[in-house]
Structures are given as structure tokens and as C-alpha cells.
Design a protein around this motif. Sequence first.
Motif, PDB file in Angstrom:
ATOM      1  N   ASP A   1       0.840  -1.208   0.000  1.00  0.00           N
ATOM      2  CA  ASP A   1       0.000   0.000   0.000  1.00  0.00           C
ATOM      3  C   ASP A   1       0.874   1.257   0.000  1.00  0.00           C
ATOM      4  O   ASP A   1       0.558   2.244  -0.677  1.00  0.00           O
ATOM      5  CB  ASP A   1      -0.917   0.004   1.221  1.00  0.00           C
ATOM      6  CG  ASP A   1      -1.995  -1.061   1.132  1.00  0.00           C
ATOM      7  OD1 ASP A   1      -2.247  -1.560   0.022  1.00  0.00           O
ATOM      8  OD2 ASP A   1      -2.577  -1.411   2.177  1.00  0.00           O
ATOM      9  N   ALA A   2       1.966   1.218   0.742  1.00  0.00           N
ATOM     10  CA  ALA A   2       2.869   2.375   0.787  1.00  0.00           C
ATOM     11  C   ALA A   2       3.513   2.609  -0.577  1.00  0.00           C
ATOM     12  O   ALA A   2       3.676   3.753  -1.014  1.00  0.00           O
ATOM     13  CB  ALA A   2       3.940   2.172   1.856  1.00  0.00           C
ATOM     14  N   VAL A   3       3.904   1.529  -1.272  1.00  0.00           N
ATOM     15  CA  VAL A   3       4.497   1.671  -2.611  1.00  0.00           C
ATOM     16  C   VAL A   3       3.487   2.266  -3.578  1.00  0.00           C
ATOM     17  O   VAL A   3       3.808   3.173  -4.362  1.00  0.00           O
ATOM     18  CB  VAL A   3       5.010   0.301  -3.114  1.00  0.00           C
ATOM     19  CG1 VAL A   3       5.389   0.383  -4.583  1.00  0.00           C
ATOM     20  CG2 VAL A   3       6.200  -0.146  -2.293  1.00  0.00           C
TER      21      VAL A   3
ATOM     22  N   ILE B   1       6.253  14.982  -4.268  1.00  0.00           N
ATOM     23  CA  ILE B   1       6.076  14.846  -2.825  1.00  0.00           C
ATOM     24  C   ILE B   1       6.964  13.726  -2.298  1.00  0.00           C
ATOM     25  O   ILE B   1       7.603  13.860  -1.255  1.00  0.00           O
ATOM     26  CB  ILE B   1       4.596  14.576  -2.497  1.00  0.00           C
ATOM     27  CG1 ILE B   1       3.737  15.730  -3.006  1.00  0.00           C
ATOM     28  CG2 ILE B   1       4.395  14.388  -1.008  1.00  0.00           C
ATOM     29  CD1 ILE B   1       2.272  15.503  -2.826  1.00  0.00           C
ATOM     30  N   ALA B   2       6.986  12.609  -3.024  1.00  0.00           N
ATOM     31  CA  ALA B   2       7.843  11.490  -2.638  1.00  0.00           C
ATOM     32  C   ALA B   2       9.134  11.563  -3.443  1.00  0.00           C
ATOM     33  O   ALA B   2       9.117  11.601  -4.662  1.00  0.00           O
ATOM     34  CB  ALA B   2       7.125  10.164  -2.895  1.00  0.00           C
TER      35      ALA B   2
ATOM     36  N   LEU C   1       6.984   8.051   5.099  1.00  0.00           N
ATOM     37  CA  LEU C   1       5.625   8.606   5.057  1.00  0.00           C
ATOM     38  C   LEU C   1       5.544   9.906   5.855  1.00  0.00           C
ATOM     39  O   LEU C   1       4.777  10.809   5.496  1.00  0.00           O
ATOM     40  CB  LEU C   1       4.628   7.582   5.605  1.00  0.00           C
ATOM     41  CG  LEU C   1       4.434   6.332   4.735  1.00  0.00           C
ATOM     42  CD1 LEU C   1       3.608   5.302   5.480  1.00  0.00           C
ATOM     43  CD2 LEU C   1       3.751   6.703   3.425  1.00  0.00           C
ATOM     44  N   ASP C   2       6.320   9.997   6.928  1.00  0.00           N
ATOM     45  CA  ASP C   2       6.376  11.260   7.680  1.00  0.00           C
ATOM     46  C   ASP C   2       6.910  12.387   6.805  1.00  0.00           C
ATOM     47  O   ASP C   2       6.382  13.503   6.826  1.00  0.00           O
ATOM     48  CB  ASP C   2       7.268  11.096   8.910  1.00  0.00           C
ATOM     49  CG  ASP C   2       6.485  10.628  10.126  1.00  0.00           C
ATOM     50  OD1 ASP C   2       5.277  10.894  10.168  1.00  0.00           O
ATOM     51  OD2 ASP C   2       7.071   9.994  11.000  1.00  0.00           O
TER      52      ASP C   2
ATOM     53  N   SER D   1      -3.825  10.137   3.393  1.00  0.00           N
ATOM     54  CA  SER D   1      -3.371   8.752   3.198  1.00  0.00           C
ATOM     55  C   SER D   1      -2.058   8.500   3.931  1.00  0.00           C
ATOM     56  O   SER D   1      -1.872   7.438   4.534  1.00  0.00           O
ATOM     57  CB  SER D   1      -3.206   8.468   1.702  1.00  0.00           C
ATOM     58  OG  SER D   1      -4.424   8.632   1.012  1.00  0.00           O
ATOM     59  N   ALA D   2      -1.146   9.472   3.861  1.00  0.00           N
ATOM     60  CA  ALA D   2       0.132   9.312   4.567  1.00  0.00           C
ATOM     61  C   ALA D   2      -0.091   9.185   6.070  1.00  0.00           C
ATOM     62  O   ALA D   2       0.583   8.387   6.743  1.00  0.00           O
ATOM     63  CB  ALA D   2       1.051  10.491   4.253  1.00  0.00           C
ATOM     64  N   LYS D   3      -1.034   9.942   6.580  1.00  0.00           N
ATOM     65  CA  LYS D   3      -1.315   9.877   8.018  1.00  0.00           C
ATOM     66  C   LYS D   3      -1.891   8.518   8.400  1.00  0.00           C
ATOM     67  O   LYS D   3      -1.513   7.922   9.428  1.00  0.00           O
ATOM     68  CB  LYS D   3      -2.284  10.991   8.391  1.00  0.00           C
ATOM     69  CG  LYS D   3      -2.482  11.163   9.881  1.00  0.00           C
ATOM     70  CD  LYS D   3      -3.340  12.380  10.170  1.00  0.00           C
ATOM     71  CE  LYS D   3      -3.510  12.598  11.675  1.00  0.00           C
ATOM     72  NZ  LYS D   3      -4.338  13.788  11.948  1.00  0.00           N
TER      73      LYS D   3
END
Length: 766
Positions: free
Chosen positions: A62-64, A76-77, A381-382, A739-741
Motif C-alpha cells: 500500500d505504501a508503494v 512529494i515522494a 511517510l512522515d 493517506s500518509a497519516k
Amino acid sequence: MAAYVNRTISMMAGDGPHNVSMLNNGSVRVNMQNVDSPLQIFVRAKKKINDIFVEIDDYVKDAVTFMHAVSGENGIATPQDMGNVESYVSKVEAIREVLKRDHMKVAFFGRTSNGKSTVINAMLHDKILPSGIGHTTNCFLQVEGSDTNEAYMRTEGCEEKLNVQSVSQLGHALCATRLQECSLVHVHWPRELCALLRDDVVLVDSPGVDVTPNLDTWIDKYCLDADVFVLVANAESTLMVTEKNFFHKVSTKISQPNIFILNNRWDASASEPEYMEQVRTQHANRCVDFLSRELRVCSPKEAEERIFFISAKEALLTRMRDREKPVSSPILAEGHQVRYFEFVDFERKFEECISQSAVRTKFAQHSRRGKNIAGDVMAALDRVYNIATEQKAAKVEKQRILHEQLSSIEEQLTTITRQMKDKINRMVESVEHKVSLTLSQEIRRLSALVDEYESEFRPERPALEQYKRALHRHVEAGLGSRLKKRLSSDIGNEMDVVQKEMAERMYNILPTNKRAAAANYIIPHQQPFEVLYRLNCDNLCADFNEDLSFRFSYGITALIQRFQGKNTNRIALNNPPQYTQIPASITPVSALPPAPRAALPVLSAEEWGLLSKFALGALTSQGTMGGLLLSGLLLKTVGWRVLAVTGLAYGALYAYERLTWTAKAQERVFKRQYVAHAGKKLRLIVDLTSANCSHQVQQELSTMFARLCRLIDEATTEMDAELSGVRDAIKMLDDASTSAKKLRNKANYLSHELELFEEAFLKHNN
């Protein structure tokens, strides 16, 4: 001996996992009921950490997916964060594969014919592996549980299932079809038939450490993942240098391996009971010294707990007999119960050790790795969350600024449009008045312009037509040049002022970041303004008909028209002057002539009327009769002398004018007639021409203003598009931060799950 047996039975009976009973024939029966086996700790821990890593796998994927979604234009990333998170996908999958294969592995080593295979068979409660005197086991045999009721075997690198009876052929050193000593044979035995296999324990049998010098290969291939090593020694001799050297090599590659030492064939001590305790003490001291001082894998006290004196053959026979297996029933040596109890005690301590060791060595690193992965992903993610939050705040501020700029531009554009329309209208009215006044002035000076034209004048019709066309062009060009000279510069200057004002005001309402791009476009570089109009004298004077016939300037008609005008001729002729006679008595003496003169006849009213009729007839008649009548009348009234003198002077004047009626005179008459006609026609188009000029000015100013408005419209369109993009970016950033949170919170949840796992399985086992 009996007291020692009873004490041992009491000790074993007090342990939870084992039920001990004495049979009628004096033998001991131990029921290995897995009431709460230490091996179950590993099973539960394995299931728990597998479940956690399933969640970690989903989380990393999910993070990828999220990283890919937010790695577009806004960046952003970062590529580094994306690469790090993507690398965890394969790492987590590898850990999951390892966890699926993870089991508690115990490797048995020792010299040839020390009973390694017999010990394994006793632990499995059945004779599975080949055993006997001499060099029996030729290769590595790995016994592991099978999920089916079928017992089968596979050789290394082959998926073919072989009959388990083939173990005696493939693994026996005396068989012709035996495998190489470094080969591995997987023996799959039904889990339901053995508690050890049911609890994910794998037993590895090995050839003797004294049959090959290639020990490093053995260690690298089969020992690095072992949780417990069992050194099966021969109690009839002592620990040999070969056995010690092997475990010295193991300790260099594995940090503090768990080693148990089984002094097998202790049943031989029954033949020499007087030396049994001394030999036992001798073996125990040498083993404790080897584990604690030489290998330094444990303390002397811990080493004492890992040394056992057993008879694997007796234990196997006892267990096969308990399971009613058809086996030979040799007479067991005295003290076999004690040796059997010690074998059971080995199994109990072995289970505790291998469970604790496997959970610690296999799952502790996975737990730490899982927390590191969750922490690293959470850190990435932070960073994404912080970047998204900062960019969102910047975008919100930009949205506010764009809103304010668009509102300000709209308000200012409305005001400027109204003011510029008023200015253009005033400019148009001013130009119309100025053009009308200037053109009227030039028309009044038309005679001077016509007089400037010099060309040969001939009264013949073809030459005259050519002269007229040339005069039209001269007048048209002259008027045009004079009007341009007087109007273009002034009107152009006024228009430049207005256009610059428009441009500057439009330029000022643009945002600062849009001004640089519009600087060269918003202030135009135009050619000097010129008033455009067409007099077209050819069409205006197309009905001009010149009259070049001779006219005597002192003729009666000319005189009457000159002094009285055309409209008073009829009044003068129809109303002759009335004279009142003055009485003689009141006539003054001084009024009389000083000398007698020929008195002029006094005409009555009737005579004046008749004279007027004759004069009119003479004026209108072209024949001789009219002239005779008029001459007779004048002769009668004024006398022949006066008439003769007057006629002579009149004739001389007529002759003079007739002789001077040359081409130049005709040209002057023509030009006077042309000026009169052209002036009249030009006055008719003064309003039209001034209106056209004002329309030209209005059109140019309106075009300029419309072009500036289009420029403003383009700028506002770009700003609207930019504002729309900012709104989309804000929505995207808001979704990204949300989503990041969520993903960050899930990382905290996974870390907490791993901490609970460590609390439940790792810290407790330590």
C-alpha cells in the motif's frame, strides 16, 4: 540402584508433560503426552509472526502504491524514498518465505557408528533411518513432517516422491546406489505419528565427522540454520579430537551454538558397575570442560545440564515395544530404566532449549527487521506527510492570492473600461469638430489652391476635359496634404497619449509575475497616425459645366445684376420711380442753373413705362429691331450728342473687353466657376468626412483597447487555469496527507503488534 531408579521415577512423575508408570515386568513406561509442550511456543509464535508479516506485506505494498501516486510533478515522494520503500516489498516477501520454511532444526553429529541414527529413531518412536554397525549413514538425512498420511522421500533437487523404504538404499553406506556424502535426502514422515514433527521440528542425521575432511562445506550447507546441535559420543571411549575440531569450526561461524552431548551406549557400564560412577564423572568432566572452557558456549553449571548418559538402542526398543511393534526382545541390561529416564530427560530439556533458541534466533531478528521496516516506511511517510502539508499550505496561500488578484483585476478592468469609453467618446467628438473646422477653412481657401495650378489652358473640349481632370487631382492632393499636415500630427499625438494611458493602466492591473511577459506586447510600437479620407473630386465635380462664352461686363443685364441683384430687376422695371413736381413759387433761385442749358425733357409715367418696355425688349432681343427701337427711344429722350458720346465710349469699352477675351481670361473665368462649384460640393461632404475621420480614430482606439482587453483576458484565463490547477493540487495534497497519516498510523499499529509479540514470546523465553 533401586533407590536411584525410584528417585528418578519420582522426579519424572513430577514433571508436567510426562506420565510415568512402572510395568509388571519391572520396565518403566513413560507416556509423552504433549500436555503443554514447550514446542508449542514456537508453533504459536510462528503463526503469530506470520500473521503480522502478512499485514506488513500489505502495508508495504500500500505504501508503494501511495508513493507512486504522489511521485508526480509535485515531487512529494523523493526518488530515494520510493526506491527504499519499493525495496522492502521483495525483502518482506523473502522474510515471509523464510517464515513459511522456518522450523526448529536439530542436527546430529558424531563419529561413525556412535548411534546418531538410532538416537533419531528413538526420538521418532520408530526405526526410520538406517542403523547398524560400521559406517551406516552415507549422506545427510533430514526428517521432517508431512501434512499427509503418506510417508515418502525426495532427493535434493528432485521433486519425485520415492518410497520411504528407499532410505535404506540411498542413505546406507554399504549400498551400491548410495548418494554422495554431501547430498541431502528429505524424508517426509506423517506428522500424526510423531509429536516432534507435528510441532515443526526437523531432525538432520549426518555421516560421521571422521569420514571426510570437508567439514566447512557441511557447516555452510546444513549447520548455519540449526537451532540445536547434538553431539552423539561413544561412552565406551571418550571425546575425540575429530569431534572437538568439528564443533570448534561450528563455533567460529555460529555465535554460541546450543550443543547437547549424548554419551551413547552407556548400557555397557552395566558390565562394570564398580567403575560406573568414576567413568561417568570422567566423561562428564571432559564434556563440561569442552563446552565451558574450550568452546565457551555456556557456563559449567549450564554445561552439566546438557550432558546425558543414555542408550539409544534401549530407548528405541522400549518405545517400539510400547507401540506393539514386532521387534526382537533382547534382555535389557541392568539399569535400563535409569538410562531410559535420562533419555526422556534429554528430550524434555532438548524441547525447552530448541523452542527457546528457535523463537529467539529465528523470530527475534524477524521481529526487529519488521519494526525497522515499519519504522523506515513510517519515516518516509512522515516526510511525505510533512512535504504534503507544507505544499498544501503554500497552495492554499497561492489560491487566496489568485482569488484576490482576479477580483482586483475584474474590478479595475470594469472601472478602466468605463473611463476609457468616455475618453474615446470625447476624443471622437473632438476629432470630428477639428476635422470639420479644418476642412471648412481649407474650402474657404480653395481659390488660392486652384490658382496654384498652372497648366496650358485651351478651350477646345478634349483639352478642356483633360485640364479639368488634372485640376481635380491637384485640388484633391492639395487638400489632402494640407489636411494631413494640420490634422495627422495633432490627432496622432492625442491618440498616442490616450493609447499610452490605456497601456499603462492595463499594465498596472496585471499581476507582477505577468508584467514581464506582457511588457513588450502591451505598449505597441505603431506607425505615425494619418487621417484617412477620400475627397474624390472627380465624382464631386462630375456635374460641373463651365460657361466660357463672352459676357460684356458693362452690359445692361450685367449692370442691373451687379447693382440691384437678380431678384430686384423685375421690381425696378415694373415699378418705375415716382417724381413729385415742385411748384414754381417755392422753387429756390439757387436751384436754377446759372446759364441757360438745353433742358432735358421731362418724361411722364407713361413714357417711363414705354421706355422700360423698349429697354426690356432690347435686353431680351438679339435682333436689329430691338436695338433700333432702343436707339430711337434714347435719341428722343436724351439727344443725339449724348447718345453718340455714350455709344462711342460704350463701344470702345466693349471692343477692349472683346479683344482681351483670351485663353488666360477664359482660364480665370473657368477657375472662378470651378472654385464656386467645387466649394459648394465640398461643403456638402464636410460632415461626412469629419464623421469618417472620427470613426477612424474611434476604430483605432477601440481596437487598441480591445487588444489590451484580450491580453488581460488571456492573463486572467491563465490565472483561472492556474487557480484550477491549484485547487486540484490542494485536493491531491489533502488526499496525500490523509493517506500518509493513515499509513503512518498503521506503521505504529504494526510496531505495537511486534512489541506485543516480543513481550509474549521473546522476553518470556529469555
